[in-house]
Enzyme design. Sequence first.
Site, PDB file in Angstrom:
ATOM      1  N   LYS A 146     -15.582  -9.558  29.532  1.00  0.00           N
ATOM      2  CA  LYS A 146     -16.010  -8.720  28.531  1.00  0.00           C
ATOM      3  C   LYS A 146     -15.609  -9.781  27.296  1.00  0.00           C
ATOM      4  CE  LYS A 146     -15.636  -4.634  30.691  1.00  0.00           C
ATOM      5  NZ  LYS A 146     -14.937  -3.496  31.303  1.00  0.00           N
ATOM      6  N   GLN A 176      -9.976   0.864  30.604  1.00  0.00           N
ATOM      7  CA  GLN A 176     -10.413  -0.366  31.732  1.00  0.00           C
ATOM      8  C   GLN A 176      -9.816   0.535  32.853  1.00  0.00           C
ATOM      9  OE1 GLN A 176     -12.195  -3.206  31.572  1.00  0.00           O
ATOM     10  NE2 GLN A 176     -12.014  -2.900  33.663  1.00  0.00           N
ATOM     11  N   ASP A 187     -18.285   3.462  26.429  1.00  0.00           N
ATOM     12  CA  ASP A 187     -18.512   3.728  28.081  1.00  0.00           C
ATOM     13  C   ASP A 187     -19.694   4.807  28.291  1.00  0.00           C
ATOM     14  OD1 ASP A 187     -17.695   1.838  29.518  1.00  0.00           O
ATOM     15  OD2 ASP A 187     -15.838   2.569  29.704  1.00  0.00           O
TER      16      ASP A 187
END
Length: 281
Positions: A50, A94, A117
């Site tokens: 990322k 995460q 997300d």
Amino acid sequence: MTAIILDGQKVANQLAEKLKIQVRHLSRTPILIIISIGNNPENKIYLDKKINRGAQLGIKIKVHHLAASTNERSVIDLIQHYNQDQLVSGIMVQLPLPEQISYYHLVRAINPLKDVDGFNEQNVGRLWNGDSNFIAPATPRGILSLLSAYDLSLKGKHTVVIGRSNLVGKPLAGLCLAKDSTVTLTHRKTTNLRKITQIADILVVAIGQAQMVDQSYVKPGAIVIDVGINTTAQGLMGDVNFSAVKEISSYITPVPKGIGPMTVISLLENVVKAQKSQELG
Ligand code: NDP
């Protein structure tokens, strides 16, 4: 028949070029905060992907590392701090997390406008209500973007998804339904799984079982999407037996370079979308 490979890496690179232009037109540099708890080596691999892609695009990614012993309350306080920070475009947590922390408690604390997300209940509800103004989870959205890049329509097709997780299977089912697909969501308790998968026009496998799906699960000519990422003694593997299934399917994703890069680019698209909607107020 040998399938056409759905090249997630190539499509992600093309989408990155488009996103780079969008980023240049924003009023400020987008900032994504990733909260990473504990020292899981898997985390580092996903974080680096990322961060590297973000750097190429002009999206700043700040990783806030916390110790494995951190309690849930202090992570929620941190999220609330970033919710208030006007310069922060998006916040994500995460996975995996230490046992004492509930992912859903954390996601619930994220401002839905910064929930890149797409797992906050407001965004989940909007997805299922067919509202166009929501942030959809990156992996399912990446799958749809990849199909679209190859002009593969879902309309009227029977999509069978193996795996009903909140992260992949369920939101994917909602998105496919919104594209006028007929969707069947299956799992470990599904009886006669093969009978169901054998009638799929599009088969998506997201189970975390290396190479479980072989040609006996697949209708000749079907499109097969392999979401799985399994670290095995033989290296990284998907949930689909690629060499066998590519011989009877029409299109297939490889692992790696299939859904993985599409997930990363879709997440960064979500960051830009989040910032745009915050700019609009
Ligand atoms: P989860 O473990 O949360 O869910 C797995 C799902 O698969 C469950 O619904 C489970 O059923 C089902 N399942 C497992 N084994 C079988 C089986 N033998 N037959 C039928 N159903 C089965 O996993 P995730 O959804 O988070 O991830 C799935 C895979 O995708 C993993 O390999 C993960 O690493 C990968 N992944 C890849 C991403 C990418 O960017 N490429 C992003 C996210 C995930 P039940 O509910 O009954 O237990």
